[in-house]
Design an enzyme around this catalytic site. Structure first.
Site, PDB file in Angstrom:
ATOM      1  N   LYS A   9       0.547  -1.193  -0.146  1.00 40.37           N
ATOM      2  CA  LYS A   9      -0.083  -0.054  -0.344  1.00 40.37           C
ATOM      3  C   LYS A   9       0.623   1.487  -0.389  1.00 40.37           C
ATOM      4  CE  LYS A   9      -0.782   0.559   5.030  1.00 40.37           C
ATOM      5  NZ  LYS A   9      -0.036   1.793   5.008  1.00 40.37           N
ATOM      6  N   ASP A  10       1.965   1.683   0.275  1.00 40.17           N
ATOM      7  CA  ASP A  10       2.493   2.174   0.663  1.00 40.17           C
ATOM      8  C   ASP A  10       4.040   2.698  -0.685  1.00 40.17           C
ATOM      9  OD1 ASP A  10       1.780   3.105   2.521  1.00 40.17           O
ATOM     10  OD2 ASP A  10       3.586   2.095   3.702  1.00 40.17           O
TER      11      ASP A  10
ATOM     12  N   ARG B 180      -8.971   8.024   2.066  1.00 38.21           N
ATOM     13  CA  ARG B 180      -9.090   7.334   1.551  1.00 38.21           C
ATOM     14  C   ARG B 180     -10.641   7.280   2.541  1.00 38.21           C
ATOM     15  NH1 ARG B 180      -9.061   2.366   3.982  1.00 38.21           N
ATOM     16  NH2 ARG B 180      -7.696   2.420   5.091  1.00 38.21           N
ATOM     17  N   ARG B 181     -10.329   7.017   4.292  1.00 33.78           N
ATOM     18  CA  ARG B 181     -10.781   6.835   5.494  1.00 33.78           C
ATOM     19  C   ARG B 181     -11.687   8.359   5.689  1.00 33.78           C
ATOM     20  NH1 ARG B 181      -6.326   4.461   8.083  1.00 33.78           N
ATOM     21  NH2 ARG B 181      -5.711   2.407   8.213  1.00 33.78           N
TER      22      ARG B 181
ATOM     23  N   ARG C 123      -0.657  11.826  11.464  1.00 33.02           N
ATOM     24  CA  ARG C 123       0.245  11.079  11.076  1.00 33.02           C
ATOM     25  C   ARG C 123       0.974   9.951  11.558  1.00 33.02           C
ATOM     26  NH1 ARG C 123       3.523  12.326   6.859  1.00 33.02           N
ATOM     27  NH2 ARG C 123       4.723  10.799   6.988  1.00 33.02           N
TER      28      ARG C 123
ATOM     29  N   ARG D  15       0.621   6.992  16.622  1.00 30.28           N
ATOM     30  CA  ARG D  15      -1.017   7.088  16.976  1.00 30.28           C
ATOM     31  C   ARG D  15      -1.190   6.665  18.002  1.00 30.28           C
ATOM     32  NH1 ARG D  15      -2.973   7.273  10.782  1.00 30.28           N
ATOM     33  NH2 ARG D  15      -0.319   7.185   9.320  1.00 30.28           N
TER      34      ARG D  15
ATOM     35  N   CYS E 124      -1.193  10.403  -4.160  1.00 30.40           N
ATOM     36  CA  CYS E 124      -1.345  10.408  -3.076  1.00 30.40           C
ATOM     37  C   CYS E 124      -2.968  10.548  -1.455  1.00 30.40           C
ATOM     38  CB  CYS E 124      -0.527  10.716  -1.458  1.00 30.40           C
ATOM     39  SG  CYS E 124       0.332  12.745  -2.197  1.00 30.40           S
TER      40      CYS E 124
END
Length: 311
Positions: free
Chosen positions: A83-84, A133-134, A151, A157, A244
């Site tokens: 995904k990165d 996306r979220r 981030r 987090r 991105c």
């Protein structure tokens, strides 16, 4: 050809990235018990920069330094979260994917200190996430909730949540499992509720294309179904030329009969417009399936939607 005596593995230096490397080391040790592995940990631009990723090359901010170490010969094998890895550009010249490990959980999880579920969160609850996306999907399904930029790796987090910088978090189930923190999950969200990012739950092993001994040593770690799924998903993203800041979500799945299916969505950042496409491969190869689903989204206006988002 026998496996090399030493394989140097390069990765980001975050706790999660290093946990991913340990999985690779375990699987390599089981396959090649006489091969020694060493870890080359690097801090990437994406790990150091806490602002908008678009200001520092987008997703490439998490891979540039890792790629550089591989190409310079300072390491023999790179471990990446798929995904990165940017899909709107080719892999760095001189490198190839040697294997995609068996896929982990693709779902997102809600982390709430009191254990509330997403539907139980009161209006104004601050959700810590910097994922477009979220944020787009929450805006569409739970507009009474507020996303606050956050981030950093999962551990950081969680610390920020404990410090009161947000009321809840959205994190990947697979990431929490890799760092041994599944205990903090208050709800696992279905892909229908929170569609995952392209490449969710997949670890890729990248080598120099001329390093045949390492490629042959690690290729057996690959999972054929995951390889097909990753190929379809990355081709989808490549054709869409997603960046991105593009709210693009989707996942391929291998059905019970072995047939490959691909489901994808493109959103406006505010979640008010959602484009959807879902196809089964049938006679199509994975890359052609990814192209076909992307074309279906482009016919609905995905190009204008994606190009209209600053990046």
């Amino acid at each position: 050809m026998s496996a090399p005596e030493l394989i140097r593995i390069v990765s980001r230096d975050s706790p999660m990235a290093l946990a991913q490397v340990e999985r690779v080391r375990r699987e390599l040790a089981a396959l090649h018990p006489h091969t020694t592995t060493e870890v080359v940990a690097v801090k990437t631009t994406g790990d150091k920069w806490m602002g908008d990723l678009a200001a520092v090359e987008g997703k490439g901010a998490f891979t540039k330094e890792v790629d550089a170490a591989l190409l310079a010969g300072d390491a023999d094998l790179a471990v990446h979260c798929v995904k990165d890895i940017p899909a709107d550009r080719p892999l760095p010249a001189g490198t190839v994917f040697a294997a995609f490990l068996k896929r982990d959980d693709i779902r997102d999880a809600l982390v709430h200190p009191a254990g509330l579920t997403l539907d139980d969160l009161p209006s104004g609850t601050r959700i810590g996430t910097s994922s477009v996306r979220r944020a787009a999907q929450l805006a569409a399904s739970h507009p009474h909730l507020t996303c606050v930029p956050m981030r950093g790796n999962a551990n950081r987090r969680l610390d920020k949540l404990a410090a009161g910088e947000a009321d809840a978090l959205l994190l990947a189930v697979s990431g929490l499992e890799r760092i041994g923190r599944r205990d903090v999950i208050s709800e696992v969200l279905s892909p229908e509720t929170m569609c995952p990012p392209i490449g969710a739950g997949i670890l890729a092993l990248q080598c120099r294309e001329d390093d045949t001994p390492v490629i042959e040593a690690v290729s057996a770690l690959g999972d054929p179904a995951t390889h097909r799924e990753a190929t379809a998903e990355r081709m989808l993203l490549h054709v869409l030329q997603g960046h991105c800041n593009s709210p693009i979500a989707g996942y391929a799945s291998t059905e019970g009969d072995g047939e490959l299916a691909l489901y994808a969505k493109v959103f406006t950042p505010d979640g008010k417009r959602v484009l959807r496409a879902h196809e089964w491969a049938g006679p199509l190869d994975p890359a052609t399936l990814g192209t076909s689903v992307a074309v279906a989204l482009l016919r609905q206006g995905a190009r204008e939607l994606i190009d209209g988002i600053p990046h």
